[in-house]
Each structure stands twice: as structure tokens, then as C-alpha cells.
Design an enzyme around this catalytic site. Structure first.
Site, PDB file in Angstrom:
ATOM      1  N   ASP A  24     -21.601 -48.149   2.352  1.00 45.12           N
ATOM      2  CA  ASP A  24     -21.432 -46.683   2.586  1.00 45.12           C
ATOM      3  C   ASP A  24     -20.172 -46.114   2.896  1.00 45.12           C
ATOM      4  OD1 ASP A  24     -21.823 -43.929   3.657  1.00 45.12           O
ATOM      5  OD2 ASP A  24     -22.345 -44.745   5.698  1.00 45.12           O
ATOM      6  N   ASN A  26     -18.948 -42.761   3.067  1.00 50.08           N
ATOM      7  CA  ASN A  26     -18.976 -41.510   3.573  1.00 50.08           C
ATOM      8  C   ASN A  26     -19.754 -41.314   4.807  1.00 50.08           C
ATOM      9  OD1 ASN A  26     -21.479 -41.595   2.581  1.00 50.08           O
ATOM     10  ND2 ASN A  26     -21.401 -39.500   1.506  1.00 50.08           N
ATOM     11  N   ASP A 101     -29.573 -49.230 -15.176  1.00 46.67           N
ATOM     12  CA  ASP A 101     -30.971 -49.515 -15.023  1.00 46.67           C
ATOM     13  C   ASP A 101     -31.595 -48.262 -15.705  1.00 46.67           C
ATOM     14  OD1 ASP A 101     -33.470 -50.225 -14.245  1.00 46.67           O
ATOM     15  OD2 ASP A 101     -32.517 -51.037 -12.207  1.00 46.67           O
ATOM     16  N   ASP A 198     -36.520 -51.138 -17.112  1.00 48.58           N
ATOM     17  CA  ASP A 198     -37.390 -51.244 -16.233  1.00 48.58           C
ATOM     18  C   ASP A 198     -38.774 -51.280 -16.917  1.00 48.58           C
ATOM     19  OD1 ASP A 198     -38.132 -51.038 -13.127  1.00 48.58           O
ATOM     20  OD2 ASP A 198     -39.361 -49.259 -13.956  1.00 48.58           O
ATOM     21  N   GLU A 238     -37.295 -56.021 -18.392  1.00 50.54           N
ATOM     22  CA  GLU A 238     -37.985 -56.356 -17.206  1.00 50.54           C
ATOM     23  C   GLU A 238     -39.521 -56.707 -17.569  1.00 50.54           C
ATOM     24  OE1 GLU A 238     -39.288 -55.678 -12.717  1.00 50.54           O
ATOM     25  OE2 GLU A 238     -39.344 -54.074 -14.187  1.00 50.54           O
ATOM     26  N   HIS A 310     -34.593 -57.152  -6.074  1.00 48.13           N
ATOM     27  CA  HIS A 310     -34.645 -56.172  -5.293  1.00 48.13           C
ATOM     28  C   HIS A 310     -36.300 -56.110  -5.135  1.00 48.13           C
ATOM     29  CE1 HIS A 310     -35.130 -54.210  -8.824  1.00 48.13           C
ATOM     30  NE2 HIS A 310     -35.917 -53.277  -8.442  1.00 48.13           N
ATOM     31  N   ASP A 311     -37.086 -57.041  -5.677  1.00 48.05           N
ATOM     32  CA  ASP A 311     -38.576 -56.701  -5.750  1.00 48.05           C
ATOM     33  C   ASP A 311     -39.385 -57.894  -4.879  1.00 48.05           C
ATOM     34  OD1 ASP A 311     -38.740 -54.363  -7.081  1.00 48.05           O
ATOM     35  OD2 ASP A 311     -38.713 -55.208  -9.123  1.00 48.05           O
TER      36      ASP A 311
HETATM   37  C1  NOJ Z   1     -39.751 -52.447 -11.442  1.00 50.43           C
HETATM   38  C2  NOJ Z   1     -38.629 -52.311 -10.447  1.00 50.43           C
HETATM   39  O1  NOJ Z   1     -37.856 -53.359 -10.269  1.00 50.43           O
HETATM   40  C3  NOJ Z   1     -39.353 -51.986  -9.132  1.00 50.43           C
HETATM   41  O2  NOJ Z   1     -38.476 -51.745  -8.122  1.00 50.43           O
HETATM   42  C4  NOJ Z   1     -40.153 -50.731  -9.259  1.00 50.43           C
HETATM   43  O3  NOJ Z   1     -40.832 -50.292  -8.066  1.00 50.43           O
HETATM   44  C5  NOJ Z   1     -40.886 -50.550 -10.592  1.00 50.43           C
HETATM   45  N1  NOJ Z   1     -40.603 -51.211 -11.558  1.00 50.43           N
HETATM   46  C6  NOJ Z   1     -41.564 -49.222 -11.022  1.00 50.43           C
HETATM   47  O4  NOJ Z   1     -40.261 -48.601 -11.752  1.00 50.43           O
END
Ligand code: NOJ
Length: 530
Positions: A24, A26, A101, A198, A238, A310-311
Site C-alpha cells: 500500500d 497511499n 488476469d 480464469d 486455469e 490465491h485460491d
Molecule cells: C478462479 C480464481 O482464481 C478465483 O479466485 C475466482 O474466485 C474464480 N476463478 C472465479 O473467477
């Protein structure tokens, strides 16, 4: 052997950035694009030559940016279009590549297309989404509940594979294909070098079958990336569905679809389902990685090497020992994964051995998937049991703000962070790791430098070797040079090395040389082969 454009991608070391949690600049407690630009030299020092930026487009953030309201604008909290121009420029000045992305399966329900579509059955946008008088099947949303939502405005149901605020785009409508091509072109004209795409396996639907690998998938992907303007891009799709033949087809260079795909077979270890831990050893990780490596190599396809994103919760918290042997586990996994053949993806925080966080209350979480899951879980178990599952499998483990140091604000912000820091921020942070005798960061830096300097480790072939139980080994070979990698699993182990093992190139135990004999828990060694 990989030839042509895909061969270059074998030397890409891509760092995945979750901008909201990176830095961050700002003072609003939320990471931003200027924060990414500010850390480019840090990334270069680590050996990174590309970044994948998670969605930074205008969004109401029901699913943290994966619900796009405008594909051609930047999220207010992250900055401006000028900031992204500056980031692209600064990256290219350093010889680094940038991957955006792309979210083609759904938009936010706030997107103009959906706002129009929901108004009536006969306007230019009415067929941009899937509408039904009644749900055509019993598909469930990935975030819980039915995948169909009734909309008062239109008096019909729409499909949302993810959150209610993420309606699925109707790719059967040629206008949608054109719109998405124009989005891709917009960013190509801005100078980006590629896309992470995605849930690409879901854009073509078969309403009588499963919601993935639909009948027109190849055609749709080709329409995006098989054009003269887009063929040169690095594209990684993905792909959650585990179907090796389909993955191999999509990654075949001559088809002009995708450069590579993420598949998640090796992510499913250490858990019975996303939120339920089961003990699993390194052997299982190795078996799965190795099977994919061999199958992708057969046809000279590009494989994607990654451990975290991140999932998911952190991989080293699902296998190995992330407490007493955190450094050893993290470095062993790094060697096992990133010395294979493929494009490398490293997730922010992984480079200093971040592990899962442990929180007491659901209030300390942000993620829509975790919140929905918690609401379901407490119907059948105590809040303590439910929160333990969220702590284990929740996506916020990898989404909490970066711990650049252990001070107040963790070097991430001067304000209150948008989400609480990891509970371990004072123990596991970059500054502390870099100052430690055993540093995960230095190991990553050395590993990436070795990869860069050694053709066998980038473009080289892969062959599995057998050194007995409790360890794995493999040979990489190119242009007459051979490298031998040994990774011991958790137990101390007597390992007989091949006679041809020469100079030791990398060790996570600080050895300068290594001979046949005892390997320590999670010890790895990389040799030149004579
Ligand atoms: C996969 C992404 O990596 C995830 O973070 C997202 O919630 C779902 N696709 C839906 O876009």
C-alpha cells in the site's frame, strides 16, 4: 523438445501478485499498482523476470476483482490507468514481462452488459448471459447454493457458476466472443505480454453434462488467442477439471490456443476436500508431479510449475512439516517443483516460506467462499470446528497482506490493513527470513539463478531416476550437459548416489560437497553429472 515460441517460456520465472495485499503506497490499508512498481527491483533481485497481476479492473469486489465491472478501467483503490501504464513501462525497461488476469467466463452483475441484459428479453445485450424460465439442471455454484438466480427485473433465472454477483457470459452469442476479443486487444495494445485466463475450461457449456470442457471450447479459445495479433502471447489457462488429454490438446503449439494450463492434481494432496486435512507425504506430491511432467513432455508441451496461488491454503501447511522444519519443507518443495521442466510461477510470500494463519472468528475473514462455507459448516458442527476448517482450507491464508517485516503495518501499510495480517507475521516475514542463517528467500534466489544459468534446467529433457524409498531423483539434460536432482523426504535416509555425480550445485543444508550417505529430513542436493 519444445521449439519456437514456447521454448522461451521455459525460462520465465513468473511472480504472482495479489495487488490488494502486496504493498500500500497511499496509506489506505489496501495494496495498489504503485506498490507493485515500487517492488520491481526487489523482484529482479530474486530472479523474477515476469509478473502475473491478479485482476486489477474496476470491480465491486464480491469476489475480489474476479467480478469485473469494466475490463478497460482500473479499480479505484488500486490506482489509475496512468499507474498501469507506468507499471508496464517500468517492467519493460527492466526486461520484465507482464501478464494480466483475463476473466472471460463471467462479469460482475454491475457490468453494463448485465445491467442492460436484465432489463428485457429483446435488447442488444439480452443474450449476453444465460437466461432461463426455470433452472435447466441442478448445477451448484462453486461458492455454495444453486448456480441459478432469479432476477426480478427480467423475470428469469441466470446462471452464475461462482457468486450471485458473477453472471456467466453466453459465449454461444458471437457478440460476446467479439467483445472479449476486443478486451484482449485493448490490453495487447497497452503492451502486455500475456494473460492468465480464469476458469478457461468453463466458457463453453454443455447444459446436459458437466460445466467444463464444453463442445466449443477449442473454438472459443482459438478465437481469443489464435489470431495474428495474439499468437505471440504467453497464455496460461486455469483448468480445474482433471483431464490430461484435453489439457494436452489445448497446450499443443500447432493449435494456437494456449501456451500452457494450470492443472491442480498436485494441489489436492494433503486434503480430503478443500477444507479437510488428511496427512499425506512428499511421495504423493512427487508421484503426481512426475506423472504430469512425463505426459506433458511426451509431446513437447509446456507445463506450469507452481505450488501456491490465491485460491488455496499454503502447500507447505498441507504436506511436510511447516512448524519445526519449515525452512527444510519449503526449500525441498521448491527444488522438487522448480527444477522440473516448465514455466515457473511463484506466489507472493512463498519466497520466504509463508504458512497458514490461524484465526478465532469468521469476522477476520473476507473471502466469499470461506464465508459461505462457514455458514454451511456451522449447521452441523461447533463454531470452533468450523473455524478450524476455514483456517486450514480458506483462501484468505494466501490473501492476507504481505509481511515485508514484523513491525506494525508489516511494511505493507501505515494504516489499518484491509484484512488482518497473518497471526504469524512477527515470525514469518521477509526481513526476518533474509537475516536468518537458514533463509528460504536466499534458497529461492540461488535456485532461480542456477536455473537461469543452466540450459539443462530450463530447456533440458526430464527423466525420473530411482534411488530407493523415501526420496525422489531426476535427471535434466540438454546440449550435452546433465544435472541430477535428489530430494529426500521427511525421514533421515541413507542414499547411494550415482558414481557420475560431480560438482554440487545447490544444497539446502549449506553443504559445499555431498557424497553417498546420510541425507537429513527434506535435504535436497543438485549435482552436475559427469
Ligand atoms: C478462479 C480464481 O482464481 C478465483 O479466485 C475466482 O474466485 C474464480 N476463478 C472465479 O473467477
Amino acid at each position: 523438445m519444445l521449439t519456437g515460441k514456447f521454448r522461451d517460456f521455459l525460462s520465465w520465472h513468473i511472480y504472482q501478485i495479489y495487488p490488494r495485499s502486496f504493498l500500500d503506497t497511499n496509506g489506505d490499508g489496501i495494496g495498489d499498482l504503485r506498490g507493485v512498481t515500487a517492488k520491481l527491483d526487489y523482484l529482479k533481485e530474486l530472479g523474477i523476470n515476469a509478473i502475473w497481476l491478479c485482476p486489477c479492473y474496476k470491480s465491486p469486489n464480491e469476489d475480489n476483482g474476479y467480478d469485473v465491472e469494466d475490463y478497460r478501467d482500473i479499480m479505484d483503490e488500486f490506482g489509475t490507468m496512468d499507474d498501469i501504464r507506468e507499471l508496464i513501462d517500468q517492467m519493460h525497461k527492466r526486461g520484465m514481462k507482464i501478464i494480466m488476469d483475463l476473466v472471460p467466463n463471467h462479469t460482475s452483475s454491475r457490468h453494463k452488459w448485465f445491467q442492460e441484459s436484465r432489463k428485457s428479453k429483446d435488447n442488444p445485450y439480452s443474450d449476453y448471459y444465460y437466461w432461463f424460465d426455470a433452472p435447466p439442471n441442478d448445477w451448484q455454484s462453486m461458492f455454495g447454493g444453486s448456480a441459478y438466480q432469479f432476477d426480478e427485473g427480467r423475470g428469469q433465472y441466470y446462471l452464475h457458476t461462482y457468486a450471485v454477483g458473477q453472471p456467466d457470459l453466453n459465449w454461444e452469442n458471437p457478440a460476446v466472443v467479439k467483445e472479449m476479443q476486443a478486451v484482449v486487444d485493448f490490453w495487447v495494445d497497452m503492451g502486455v505480454d500475456g494473460f492468465r485466463v480464469d476458469v478457461i475450461d468453463q466458457i463453453s457449456k454443455d447444459f446436459n453434462g458437466a460445466n467444463c470442457f464444453g463442445p466449443r471450447l477449442h473454438e472459443f479459445i482459438h478465437a481469443l488467442f489464435g489470431r495474428d495479433k495474439t499468437k505471440h502471447l504467453f497464455t496460461v489457462g486455469e483448468c480445474w477439471a482433471d483431464n490430461i488429454e484435453e489439457v494436452r490438446r489445448h497446450a499443443a503449439p500447432e493449435r494456437d490456443e494456449l501456451s500452457t494450463l494450470f492443472q491442480f492434481d498436485h494441489q489436492d494432496i494433503g486434503r480430503a476436500d478443500k477444507f479437510t486435512y488428511v496427512p499425506t507425504g512428499m511421495q504423493e506430491l512427487w508421484n503426481r508431479l512426475c506423472a504430469w511432467q512425463e505426459r506433458m513432455q511426451e509431446n513437447g508441451l509446456l507445463y506450469s510449475l507452481f505450488t501456491d496461488n490465491h485460491d488455496n491454503g499454503w502447500l507447505i501447511s498441507r504436506i511436510g512439516n511447516d512448524k519445526q522444519l519449515r525452512y527444510e519443507t519449503a526449500t525441498c518443495v521448491a527444488a522438487m517443483v522448480y527444477l522440473l521442466r516448465g514455466a515457473c510461477f511463484i506466489y507472493q510470500g512463498q519466497e520466504f516460506g509463508m504458512t497458514n494463519s490461524c484465526h478465532d472468528s469468521i469476522e477476520e475473514f473476507d473471502d466469499v467462499e470461506s464465508k459461505n462455507m462457514y455458514a454451511e459448516l456451522i449447521k452441523t458442527m461447533t463454531p470452533e470446528q468450523a473455524i478450524a476448517k476455514i483456517n486450514f482450507g480458506g483462501r484468505d491464508n494466501t490473501r492476507r497482506p504481505m509481511c515485508w517485516n514484523g513491525g506494525e503495518g508489516c511494511g505493507f501499510t501505515t494504516a489499518k490493513p484491509w484484512m488482518p495480517f497473518h497471526t504469524l507475521a512477527d515470525k514469518i516475514n521477509l526481513e526476518r527470513d533474509q537475516a536468518a542463517e537458514k533463509s528460504v528467500w536466499r534458497f529461492y534466489r540461488d535456485l532461480l539463478a542456477l536455473r537461469c544459468a543452466t540450459p539443462a534446467l530450463t530447456v533440458g529433457s526430464f527423466a525420473k531416476a530411482d534411488l530407493g524409498e523415501g526420496c525422489c531423483a531426476f535427471v535434466r539434460e540438454a546440449e550435452g550437459s546433465k544435472v541430477f536432482v535428489v530430494c529426500n523426504f521427511e525421514q533421515e535416509n541413507q542414499i547411494r548416489l550415482p558414481e557420475s555425480c560431480g560438482k554440487l550445485l545447490l544444497s539446502n543444508y549449506g553443504h559445499k560437497e555431498k557424497k553417498t550417505g546420510c541425507f537429513q529430513p527434506f535435504e535436497i542436493a543438485v549435482f552436475e553429472l559427469n
